[in-house]
Write a protein that holds these residues in place. Structure first.
Motif, PDB file in Angstrom:
ATOM      1  N   GLU A 136       0.839  -1.195   0.000  1.00  0.00           N
ATOM      2  CA  GLU A 136       0.000   0.000   0.000  1.00  0.00           C
ATOM      3  C   GLU A 136       0.871   1.240   0.000  1.00  0.00           C
ATOM      4  O   GLU A 136       2.004   1.206   0.488  1.00  0.00           O
ATOM      5  N   ALA A 137       0.306   2.317  -0.532  1.00  0.00           N
ATOM      6  CA  ALA A 137       1.061   3.573  -0.559  1.00  0.00           C
ATOM      7  C   ALA A 137       0.134   4.747  -0.324  1.00  0.00           C
ATOM      8  O   ALA A 137      -1.041   4.710  -0.696  1.00  0.00           O
ATOM      9  N   ASP A 138       0.662   5.770   0.303  1.00  0.00           N
ATOM     10  CA  ASP A 138      -0.048   7.042   0.463  1.00  0.00           C
ATOM     11  C   ASP A 138       0.870   8.149  -0.001  1.00  0.00           C
ATOM     12  O   ASP A 138       2.086   8.064   0.120  1.00  0.00           O
ATOM     13  N   PHE A 139       0.241   9.197  -0.530  1.00  0.00           N
ATOM     14  CA  PHE A 139       1.032  10.296  -1.083  1.00  0.00           C
ATOM     15  C   PHE A 139       0.596  11.601  -0.449  1.00  0.00           C
ATOM     16  O   PHE A 139      -0.556  11.785  -0.089  1.00  0.00           O
ATOM     17  N   TRP A 140       1.541  12.519  -0.354  1.00  0.00           N
ATOM     18  CA  TRP A 140       1.234  13.833   0.216  1.00  0.00           C
ATOM     19  C   TRP A 140       0.509  14.663  -0.829  1.00  0.00           C
ATOM     20  O   TRP A 140       1.051  14.933  -1.899  1.00  0.00           O
ATOM     21  N   LYS A 141      -0.733  15.015  -0.504  1.00  0.00           N
ATOM     22  CA  LYS A 141      -1.586  15.798  -1.401  1.00  0.00           C
ATOM     23  C   LYS A 141      -1.660  15.170  -2.795  1.00  0.00           C
ATOM     24  O   LYS A 141      -1.776  15.888  -3.792  1.00  0.00           O
ATOM     25  N   GLY A 142      -1.567  13.849  -2.853  1.00  0.00           N
ATOM     26  CA  GLY A 142      -1.683  13.158  -4.130  1.00  0.00           C
ATOM     27  C   GLY A 142      -0.478  13.293  -5.048  1.00  0.00           C
ATOM     28  O   GLY A 142      -0.474  12.761  -6.156  1.00  0.00           O
ATOM     29  N   MET A 143       0.551  13.990  -4.588  1.00  0.00           N
ATOM     30  CA  MET A 143       1.728  14.228  -5.462  1.00  0.00           C
ATOM     31  C   MET A 143       2.725  13.067  -5.340  1.00  0.00           C
ATOM     32  O   MET A 143       2.535  12.136  -4.557  1.00  0.00           O
ATOM     33  N   GLN A 144       3.787  13.144  -6.111  1.00  0.00           N
ATOM     34  CA  GLN A 144       4.787  12.076  -6.135  1.00  0.00           C
ATOM     35  C   GLN A 144       5.712  12.206  -4.934  1.00  0.00           C
ATOM     36  O   GLN A 144       6.928  12.324  -5.067  1.00  0.00           O
ATOM     37  N   LEU A 145       5.099  12.220  -3.744  1.00  0.00           N
ATOM     38  CA  LEU A 145       5.847  12.301  -2.488  1.00  0.00           C
ATOM     39  C   LEU A 145       5.222  11.296  -1.533  1.00  0.00           C
ATOM     40  O   LEU A 145       4.100  11.478  -1.087  1.00  0.00           O
ATOM     41  N   PHE A 146       5.980  10.244  -1.241  1.00  0.00           N
ATOM     42  CA  PHE A 146       5.420   9.196  -0.382  1.00  0.00           C
ATOM     43  C   PHE A 146       5.316   9.658   1.057  1.00  0.00           C
ATOM     44  O   PHE A 146       6.273  10.165   1.615  1.00  0.00           O
ATOM     45  N   THR A 147       4.131   9.488   1.656  1.00  0.00           N
ATOM     46  CA  THR A 147       4.037   9.607   3.104  1.00  0.00           C
ATOM     47  C   THR A 147       4.038   8.214   3.717  1.00  0.00           C
ATOM     48  O   THR A 147       4.302   8.046   4.903  1.00  0.00           O
ATOM     49  N   ARG A 148       3.735   7.233   2.897  1.00  0.00           N
ATOM     50  CA  ARG A 148       3.749   5.838   3.366  1.00  0.00           C
ATOM     51  C   ARG A 148       3.905   4.925   2.184  1.00  0.00           C
ATOM     52  O   ARG A 148       3.267   5.112   1.158  1.00  0.00           O
ATOM     53  N   ILE A 198       5.258 -21.994   6.342  1.00  0.00           N
ATOM     54  CA  ILE A 198       4.257 -22.018   7.428  1.00  0.00           C
ATOM     55  C   ILE A 198       4.382 -20.690   8.169  1.00  0.00           C
ATOM     56  O   ILE A 198       5.221 -20.541   9.064  1.00  0.00           O
ATOM     57  N   PRO A 199       3.585 -19.730   7.783  1.00  0.00           N
ATOM     58  CA  PRO A 199       3.743 -18.388   8.378  1.00  0.00           C
ATOM     59  C   PRO A 199       3.526 -18.409   9.885  1.00  0.00           C
ATOM     60  O   PRO A 199       2.514 -18.912  10.357  1.00  0.00           O
ATOM     61  N   GLN A 200       4.532 -17.907  10.559  1.00  0.00           N
ATOM     62  CA  GLN A 200       4.424 -17.840  12.009  1.00  0.00           C
ATOM     63  C   GLN A 200       4.395 -16.400  12.494  1.00  0.00           C
ATOM     64  O   GLN A 200       4.074 -16.143  13.646  1.00  0.00           O
ATOM     65  N   GLY A 201       4.760 -15.506  11.630  1.00  0.00           N
ATOM     66  CA  GLY A 201       4.812 -14.110  12.036  1.00  0.00           C
ATOM     67  C   GLY A 201       4.368 -13.205  10.903  1.00  0.00           C
ATOM     68  O   GLY A 201       4.354 -13.598   9.742  1.00  0.00           O
ATOM     69  N   GLU A 202       3.968 -12.010  11.302  1.00  0.00           N
ATOM     70  CA  GLU A 202       3.570 -11.000  10.313  1.00  0.00           C
ATOM     71  C   GLU A 202       4.351  -9.737  10.595  1.00  0.00           C
ATOM     72  O   GLU A 202       4.709  -9.461  11.751  1.00  0.00           O
ATOM     73  N   GLY A 203       4.567  -8.994   9.566  1.00  0.00           N
ATOM     74  CA  GLY A 203       5.266  -7.730   9.762  1.00  0.00           C
ATOM     75  C   GLY A 203       5.103  -6.879   8.532  1.00  0.00           C
ATOM     76  O   GLY A 203       4.354  -7.244   7.618  1.00  0.00           O
ATOM     77  N   TYR A 204       5.779  -5.776   8.532  1.00  0.00           N
ATOM     78  CA  TYR A 204       5.743  -4.945   7.340  1.00  0.00           C
ATOM     79  C   TYR A 204       7.088  -4.262   7.162  1.00  0.00           C
ATOM     80  O   TYR A 204       7.854  -4.082   8.105  1.00  0.00           O
ATOM     81  N   VAL A 205       7.333  -3.899   5.934  1.00  0.00           N
ATOM     82  CA  VAL A 205       8.557  -3.186   5.580  1.00  0.00           C
ATOM     83  C   VAL A 205       8.136  -1.844   5.020  1.00  0.00           C
ATOM     84  O   VAL A 205       7.294  -1.780   4.126  1.00  0.00           O
ATOM     85  N   GLU A 206       8.709  -0.800   5.590  1.00  0.00           N
ATOM     86  CA  GLU A 206       8.367   0.559   5.137  1.00  0.00           C
ATOM     87  C   GLU A 206       9.624   1.243   4.657  1.00  0.00           C
ATOM     88  O   GLU A 206      10.733   0.773   4.890  1.00  0.00           O
ATOM     89  N   ILE A 207       9.420   2.412   4.037  1.00  0.00           N
ATOM     90  CA  ILE A 207      10.584   3.233   3.695  1.00  0.00           C
ATOM     91  C   ILE A 207      11.259   3.597   5.014  1.00  0.00           C
ATOM     92  O   ILE A 207      10.627   4.102   5.923  1.00  0.00           O
ATOM     93  N   ASN A 208      12.538   3.322   5.149  1.00  0.00           N
ATOM     94  CA  ASN A 208      13.346   3.604   6.341  1.00  0.00           C
ATOM     95  C   ASN A 208      12.950   2.777   7.562  1.00  0.00           C
ATOM     96  O   ASN A 208      13.411   3.071   8.664  1.00  0.00           O
ATOM     97  N   THR A 209      12.107   1.776   7.400  1.00  0.00           N
ATOM     98  CA  THR A 209      11.770   0.901   8.527  1.00  0.00           C
ATOM     99  C   THR A 209      11.906  -0.543   8.055  1.00  0.00           C
ATOM    100  O   THR A 209      10.996  -1.079   7.425  1.00  0.00           O
ATOM    101  N   PRO A 210      13.047  -1.171   8.328  1.00  0.00           N
ATOM    102  CA  PRO A 210      13.216  -2.558   7.891  1.00  0.00           C
ATOM    103  C   PRO A 210      12.496  -3.519   8.836  1.00  0.00           C
ATOM    104  O   PRO A 210      12.112  -3.139   9.942  1.00  0.00           O
ATOM    105  N   GLN A 211      12.335  -4.752   8.358  1.00  0.00           N
ATOM    106  CA  GLN A 211      11.807  -5.828   9.208  1.00  0.00           C
ATOM    107  C   GLN A 211      12.987  -6.677   9.638  1.00  0.00           C
ATOM    108  O   GLN A 211      13.753  -7.136   8.788  1.00  0.00           O
TER     109      GLN A 211
END
Lengths: 423, 178
Positions: free
Chosen positions: A199-211, A222-235
């Motif tokens: 998923e992605a979110d943009f600042w005011k719809g422009m080409q600037l990622f907020t997420r 066999i999934p045992q865990g869930e997580g997410y990877v973000e810009i500047n936030t590794p798993q």
């Protein structure tokens, strides 16, 4: 034997001396300045090769030896300094106070001073007795960083996964990686995960990622865990972590043959994101190369296609099909709309995202990070919580107060004078 | 000060010695080249005689391409690198089987510029082609009419000498918008 001992002692002394540090710093600085200048006028790869040669490793080794010896040889001094009062060793001028010994003592105790020694005539107060440990911590941090760097250089693994879209799995097999920095199987981490959604979110719809988030499940089987990877936030998985390395648009395309039957259905992951960026793929068993641009929220403005926002509200593809050097078809195409290419038909699904990940295994990183923490503690302790000592001496009717501080001695004296009511 | 200068001299000698051993050449060559702005490797202009040869290569290639489409035989295409040629052979075979009306004609070719990077020559051209298409005009009761369409392409060829012969190793083509 004496000559040998003498030579050994000389070498031992030199290796742990300040002259050695000055020599190492000077040599390293010169090398790196020249290396930097050289990398600007020659290829950076040549500069990198040169920086991996033995003279550089020798300098790092000598730094290591010098640091260890310095710390080792300073420990007796550290113990001595902690145990003994410096105010007895240095000459300090005092001032006479009108207050009694008890009154001054109470004032100092309220300011955090503790009694170090006391006899009939003299009382020694001390604050931050263990300030000198900050110096050791600071040097230990350099040692920690050196160890961390050596560990990193010898065990680090960095690999890049192929682009992964929603529902795709990465098993961590050597042949799965799109690229590997150092192809050493012993360094490869055991890791697998599946991408749930992106998923992605943009600042005011422009080409600037907020997420930009890629939600994953691990391990893949066999999934045992869930997580997410973000810009500047590794798993993180112990000493291994995965972080985002790239993203773009993906879509499923359907190709129907001239006989009207489905000829191909495939997920295309193209290296495109900005509205004017273009990438291509080949339709299997045909010579057609399909170039695609994506406009997530298209608008036709000033005679050309553009996008109002980066949310896929009203997506449009701009498609160009080339065979050999000739353009067969060039036109805009909406999702799920069919396009004719010399009897073949092609359509694209709604655009979605793909993400590419870096898999990094770096056992030395935490040790280097520990070094940074030790530096902060050491510097803070040394510079902010420095040693302060006060001597209160009864001389007849008067009380003499002497102050010693490692730094800002005048400031301490003025402060005590103010507290003692002396102007 | 003397000791410092000694250290400096030894450090510089060791460093440039490493560069000499590592690079196999004088470390000053790069510096001299940089100051003279002479590229050791970079974009240069081909010699006039080579430029003429390259033009002939491209013209012959395009003429053979036209003939290959006409006859439906990709092996007639000339001056292409072996692997790259196979792609063209497959494409012309595909065209013969699926789009026999697709017969391009080269009307004009204009050479825009040439350059060389390493051992690869890059030639940019502007080409006018006439290409046969089938116009499926459904308003005409589905009658398929062959039409000729004039198109202009900007093509960038990459040419290299392989086994002493000039060969086209790749090209990028962009149709000029109307």
């Amino acid at each position: 034997m004496n000559q040998k001992d003498s030579l050994f002692n000389k070498v031992w002394d030199f290796l742990g001396s300040r002259r050695m540090v000055i020599f190492l710093l000077t040599a390293t600085s010169i090398y790196y300045v020249i290396l930097f200048a050289f990398s600007l006028i020659a290829s950076p790869q040549n500069a990198k090769n040169i920086s991996n040669t033995y003279p550089f490793y020798l300098i790092y080794f000598l730094f290591f030896v010098n640091l260890t010896l310095c710390i080792y040889r300073w420990i007796p001094t550290l113990i001595y300094r902690i145990k003994n009062l410096r105010i007895k060793e240095v000459q300090v001028q005092g001032f006479v106070s009108n207050l009694s010994v008890d009154e001054i003592s109470n004032i100092l105790k309220n300011k955090g001073f503790k009694i170090a020694e006391k006899n009939e005539c003299e009382t020694y107060f001390i604050k931050n007795r263990f300030a000198y440990i900050g110096t050791v911590l600071f040097h230990l941090s350099l040692l920690s960083m050196l160890i961390g760097v050596v560990l990193t250089v010898n065990t680090r693994f960095v690999g890049t996964t192929p682009p992964l879209a929603k529902g795709e799995t990465f098993w961590g097999m050597p042949n799965e990686y799109a690229s590997i920095e150092i192809n050493d199987p012993s360094r490869m981490p055991i890791i697998s995960f599946a991408v749930d959604k992106i998923e992605a979110d943009f600042w005011k719809g422009m080409q600037l990622f907020t997420r930009f988030q890629a939600f994953i499940r691990y391990p893949a089987d066999i999934p045992q865990g869930e997580g997410y990877v973000e810009i500047n936030t590794p798993q993180r998985f112990g000493s291994t972590y995965i972080k985002l390395a790239g993203m773009g648009y993906a879509f499923t395309y359907h190709v129907a043959g001239r006989d009207g039957y489905l000829h191909e259905k495939r997920l295309a992951k193209l290296n495109i994101f900005s509205p004017e960026s273009e990438d291509s793929f080949y339709i299997i068993d045909t010579p057609y190369e399909v170039f695609v641009k994506v406009y997530p929220d298209f608008v036709f403005k000033d005679g050309r296609y553009w996008t109002k926002t980066f949310y896929p509200k009203n997506p449009l593809y701009y498609v160009k099909v080339i065979r050999n050097k000739f353009t067969i078809v060039e036109r805009p195409l909406k999702p799920n709309e069919w396009m004719d290419i010399e009897g073949y038909k092609i359509s694209f699904s709604m655009p979605e995202y793909w993400a590419q990940f870096n898999v990094v295994r770096d056992p030395g990183a935490r040790i280097v990070f520990l070094g940074f923490i030790l530096i902060c503690i050491g510097i803070t302790q040394r510079l902010l919580f420095y040693r302060q000592e006060i001597l209160i001496k009864k001389q007849g009717e008067y009380v003499l107060v002497c102050c010693f501080a490692e730094y800002l001695q005048n400031s301490l004296e003025n402060k005590i004078k103010t507290l003692a009511g002396i102007k | 000060m003397k000791n410092f200068l000694k250290i400096l001299g030894i450090a510089l000698a060791v460093f440039f010695g490493i560069i000499y051993v590592e690079e196999g050449m004088s470390p000053f060559a790069h510096l001299v080249a940089f100051l003279k702005k002479t590229p050791i490797e970079g974009i240069q202009q081909p010699l006039p005689e080579i430029a003429n040869e390259l033009k002939d290569i491209i013209v012959n290639h395009n003429n053979s391409l036209v003939e290959a489409y006409e006859r439906g035989d990709g092996n007639l295409v000339q001056n292409m690198e072996k692997g790259f040629k196979q792609f063209t052979v497959n494409e012309i075979f595909f065209a013969r089987m699926n789009t026999p009306e697709f017969k391009p004609r080269l009307n004009n070719i204009k050479f825009l510029n040439m350059s060389v990077s390493g051992d690869v020559f890059i030639v940019r051209t502007k080409e006018d082609w006439s290409i046969g298409f089938i116009n499926k005009n459904s308003s005409n009761g589905g009658i398929r009419a062959e039409v000729i369409k004039d198109e202009t392409y900007h093509v960038t060829y990459q040419i290299k000498k392989i086994e002493n012969k000039w060969r086209i190793i790749g090209f990028e083509s962009k149709r000029q918008s109307v």
